[in-house]
Scaffold this motif. Sequence first.
Motif, PDB file in Angstrom:
ATOM      1  N   TYR A   1      27.826  90.067  10.632  1.00  0.00           N
ATOM      2  CA  TYR A   1      27.643  89.171   9.488  1.00  0.00           C
ATOM      3  C   TYR A   1      26.860  89.881   8.386  1.00  0.00           C
ATOM      4  O   TYR A   1      25.899  89.349   7.837  1.00  0.00           O
ATOM      5  CB  TYR A   1      26.951  87.880   9.943  1.00  0.00           C
ATOM      6  CG  TYR A   1      27.822  87.112  10.903  1.00  0.00           C
ATOM      7  CD1 TYR A   1      28.806  86.252  10.439  1.00  0.00           C
ATOM      8  CD2 TYR A   1      27.708  87.313  12.270  1.00  0.00           C
ATOM      9  CE1 TYR A   1      29.646  85.591  11.313  1.00  0.00           C
ATOM     10  CE2 TYR A   1      28.554  86.649  13.163  1.00  0.00           C
ATOM     11  CZ  TYR A   1      29.514  85.793  12.675  1.00  0.00           C
ATOM     12  OH  TYR A   1      30.350  85.149  13.543  1.00  0.00           O
ATOM     13  N   GLY A   2      27.297  91.091   8.048  1.00  0.00           N
ATOM     14  CA  GLY A   2      26.660  91.834   6.980  1.00  0.00           C
ATOM     15  C   GLY A   2      27.082  91.323   5.619  1.00  0.00           C
ATOM     16  O   GLY A   2      28.268  91.096   5.370  1.00  0.00           O
ATOM     17  N   GLY A   3      26.124  91.116   4.742  1.00  0.00           N
ATOM     18  CA  GLY A   3      26.444  90.662   3.395  1.00  0.00           C
ATOM     19  C   GLY A   3      25.220  90.144   2.679  1.00  0.00           C
ATOM     20  O   GLY A   3      24.105  90.142   3.219  1.00  0.00           O
TER      21      GLY A   3
ATOM     22  N   CYS B   1      21.772  90.040   4.998  1.00  0.00           N
ATOM     23  CA  CYS B   1      21.942  89.771   6.424  1.00  0.00           C
ATOM     24  C   CYS B   1      22.629  90.944   7.111  1.00  0.00           C
ATOM     25  O   CYS B   1      23.592  91.506   6.580  1.00  0.00           O
ATOM     26  CB  CYS B   1      22.769  88.495   6.606  1.00  0.00           C
ATOM     27  SG  CYS B   1      22.905  87.933   8.320  1.00  0.00           S
ATOM     28  N   ALA B   2      22.129  91.307   8.284  1.00  0.00           N
ATOM     29  CA  ALA B   2      22.753  92.333   9.125  1.00  0.00           C
ATOM     30  C   ALA B   2      22.947  91.806  10.536  1.00  0.00           C
ATOM     31  O   ALA B   2      22.889  92.558  11.507  1.00  0.00           O
ATOM     32  CB  ALA B   2      21.912  93.602   9.143  1.00  0.00           C
ATOM     33  N   SER B   3      23.180  90.511  10.648  1.00  0.00           N
ATOM     34  CA  SER B   3      23.219  89.870  11.962  1.00  0.00           C
ATOM     35  C   SER B   3      24.453  90.266  12.765  1.00  0.00           C
ATOM     36  O   SER B   3      25.569  90.275  12.246  1.00  0.00           O
ATOM     37  CB  SER B   3      23.200  88.354  11.803  1.00  0.00           C
ATOM     38  OG  SER B   3      23.376  87.716  13.062  1.00  0.00           O
ATOM     39  N   PRO B   4      24.268  90.525  14.068  1.00  0.00           N
ATOM     40  CA  PRO B   4      25.412  90.722  14.954  1.00  0.00           C
ATOM     41  C   PRO B   4      25.834  89.457  15.692  1.00  0.00           C
ATOM     42  O   PRO B   4      26.802  89.482  16.445  1.00  0.00           O
ATOM     43  CB  PRO B   4      24.882  91.751  15.957  1.00  0.00           C
ATOM     44  CG  PRO B   4      23.428  91.400  16.087  1.00  0.00           C
ATOM     45  CD  PRO B   4      23.001  90.880  14.725  1.00  0.00           C
ATOM     46  N   GLU B   5      25.110  88.346  15.503  1.00  0.00           N
ATOM     47  CA  GLU B   5      25.264  87.191  16.407  1.00  0.00           C
ATOM     48  C   GLU B   5      26.028  86.037  15.767  1.00  0.00           C
ATOM     49  O   GLU B   5      25.671  85.561  14.682  1.00  0.00           O
ATOM     50  CB  GLU B   5      23.890  86.702  16.867  1.00  0.00           C
ATOM     51  CG  GLU B   5      23.967  85.549  17.855  1.00  0.00           C
ATOM     52  CD  GLU B   5      22.658  85.266  18.558  1.00  0.00           C
ATOM     53  OE1 GLU B   5      22.574  84.251  19.280  1.00  0.00           O
ATOM     54  OE2 GLU B   5      21.699  86.057  18.397  1.00  0.00           O
TER      55      GLU B   5
ATOM     56  N   ARG C   1      26.094  97.258  21.009  1.00  0.00           N
ATOM     57  CA  ARG C   1      25.119  98.067  20.284  1.00  0.00           C
ATOM     58  C   ARG C   1      24.912  97.524  18.882  1.00  0.00           C
ATOM     59  O   ARG C   1      25.868  97.185  18.177  1.00  0.00           O
ATOM     60  CB  ARG C   1      25.580  99.524  20.210  1.00  0.00           C
ATOM     61  CG  ARG C   1      24.554 100.439  19.534  1.00  0.00           C
ATOM     62  CD  ARG C   1      24.860 101.895  19.778  1.00  0.00           C
ATOM     63  NE  ARG C   1      23.898 102.759  19.093  1.00  0.00           N
ATOM     64  CZ  ARG C   1      23.739 104.042  19.365  1.00  0.00           C
ATOM     65  NH1 ARG C   1      24.470 104.622  20.306  1.00  0.00           N
ATOM     66  NH2 ARG C   1      22.859 104.761  18.695  1.00  0.00           N
ATOM     67  N   TRP C   2      23.661  97.435  18.448  1.00  0.00           N
ATOM     68  CA  TRP C   2      23.280  97.155  17.070  1.00  0.00           C
ATOM     69  C   TRP C   2      22.260  98.207  16.671  1.00  0.00           C
ATOM     70  O   TRP C   2      21.158  98.271  17.239  1.00  0.00           O
ATOM     71  CB  TRP C   2      22.683  95.752  16.939  1.00  0.00           C
ATOM     72  CG  TRP C   2      22.257  95.423  15.540  1.00  0.00           C
ATOM     73  CD1 TRP C   2      23.047  94.920  14.541  1.00  0.00           C
ATOM     74  CD2 TRP C   2      20.957  95.606  14.962  1.00  0.00           C
ATOM     75  NE1 TRP C   2      22.305  94.777  13.384  1.00  0.00           N
ATOM     76  CE2 TRP C   2      21.027  95.189  13.612  1.00  0.00           C
ATOM     77  CE3 TRP C   2      19.745  96.084  15.454  1.00  0.00           C
ATOM     78  CZ2 TRP C   2      19.930  95.233  12.761  1.00  0.00           C
ATOM     79  CZ3 TRP C   2      18.655  96.139  14.608  1.00  0.00           C
ATOM     80  CH2 TRP C   2      18.747  95.706  13.279  1.00  0.00           C
ATOM     81  N   CYS C   3      22.631  99.056  15.701  1.00  0.00           N
ATOM     82  CA  CYS C   3      21.774 100.161  15.279  1.00  0.00           C
ATOM     83  C   CYS C   3      21.327 100.981  16.489  1.00  0.00           C
ATOM     84  O   CYS C   3      22.162 101.467  17.230  1.00  0.00           O
ATOM     85  CB  CYS C   3      20.584  99.636  14.471  1.00  0.00           C
ATOM     86  SG  CYS C   3      21.058  99.046  12.836  1.00  0.00           S
ATOM     87  N   ASP C   4      20.043 101.078  16.726  1.00  0.00           N
ATOM     88  CA  ASP C   4      19.520 101.892  17.823  1.00  0.00           C
ATOM     89  C   ASP C   4      19.124 101.056  19.023  1.00  0.00           C
ATOM     90  O   ASP C   4      18.269 101.457  19.814  1.00  0.00           O
ATOM     91  CB  ASP C   4      18.310 102.704  17.331  1.00  0.00           C
ATOM     92  CG  ASP C   4      18.705 103.722  16.277  1.00  0.00           C
ATOM     93  OD1 ASP C   4      19.841 104.237  16.350  1.00  0.00           O
ATOM     94  OD2 ASP C   4      17.894 103.989  15.378  1.00  0.00           O
ATOM     95  N   LEU C   5      19.751  99.900  19.173  1.00  0.00           N
ATOM     96  CA  LEU C   5      19.416  98.992  20.265  1.00  0.00           C
ATOM     97  C   LEU C   5      20.661  98.574  21.022  1.00  0.00           C
ATOM     98  O   LEU C   5      21.723  98.355  20.426  1.00  0.00           O
ATOM     99  CB  LEU C   5      18.714  97.739  19.733  1.00  0.00           C
ATOM    100  CG  LEU C   5      17.386  97.931  19.004  1.00  0.00           C
ATOM    101  CD1 LEU C   5      16.914  96.607  18.437  1.00  0.00           C
ATOM    102  CD2 LEU C   5      16.334  98.530  19.925  1.00  0.00           C
TER     103      LEU C   5
END
Length: 394
Positions: free
Chosen positions: A176-178, A189-193, A262-266
């Motif tokens: 949900y990037g935007g 927002c950079a949410s993956p959920e 994976r999200w970024c380094d996590l």
Amino acid sequence: MVVDPPAVPAPCRGRLVEHARWQWRPADGGDPATYAEQFLAEHGLHLRDLARPARPHHQHGICGAALYLSATAAALLAGGPPGAPNPADLPEVAVVVYAHTAARTTHPHPPPPWWHGAWTESWTPRQHADAVTAIRRAIGHGEVYQVNIVGHASTPYTGDPLPALTRLGGLPGARYGGVLTGPGWAIGCASPETLIEVRDGTLTTRPIKGTRPATAAGRADLLASAKERAEHIMIVDLERNDLARVARTGSVRVDDLFAVRRWCDLWQAESTIRADIADGLGLADLLRAVCPGGSVTGAPKLAALNHIAALEPVGRGASMGALGWVGPDHIDLGLTIRTAAVDANALHVWAGGGITWDSDPAAEVAEAAAKTTPVRAALSGHRTGPPPPTATAR
């Protein structure tokens, strides 16, 4: 203003122009979910019965709308306390209807220099750890099973924040990037959920619980962690119950349990829960059923909200709410984790995690820091410190 909200249909990205806008704050009164549904209907997006066959998406006329609900609005929809005041000067609900335009959005002029200062935290690591201990105590007393607690940080800035918020939306794994903008404010927002998706008669939610560094050892540790799995399954059960309130009887199912993404380094653990939509379900009732998201509140949800309101010194603002797209043929709302906001005076970020009986306070503090590090790096462009000589105070 920038027109690039999360979850815009790919063919329409860069081809939207604002058609109408409605915003809500608690002082306005009334039920914001009902008002949002009515406002969308007034502009051709009829969402009072989501089980009806979807209307086709046309390349001319109204495309759809961005829908944003803050954590405060979500808590009020659930009948819970609103929590501490919003630290950012934002509306609690915003609906922006967009039409198509033939011209692609361009930004011909370079943005002015961007700078932000040192971060001011809402609580110290010791205070954060004490809040974890307080939740563990409440769990021991049988008041709750799990509670998600969130910290806040802010910093003054100069220049145009929108390129920084756009960088945030481009982080790897940001489903949900935007960016959503309004008069004097913006949310990145950079949410993956996925909070809730409605498509072809199916409801889908994808709760995320469980975090480790994105290394081979981190992945193995996440998969082997009994604590993380128990915390995750607790939220899956909560989300199953939320969907059951608005689904056909007996249709709720878990299609994917504890999958590592994976999200970024996590690494993070995600499950996919689906159900068949009940006849007559409208947008307002859907929002009341799923807001606020279980993964950012806890179980039982209302009891968790009471503890959140008592423990968190600063409001959740744009984080831990909902932000996404409402169209004639589908709904796709992300949960606003990994989210930042700006108002006229400051840049704001939030991060937290779910607390269970097995939580270690120091580890929870470290996990929240790990979640916010990529967000802050994207916003700063890896450049912080004193303002440049040419910066003008804002």
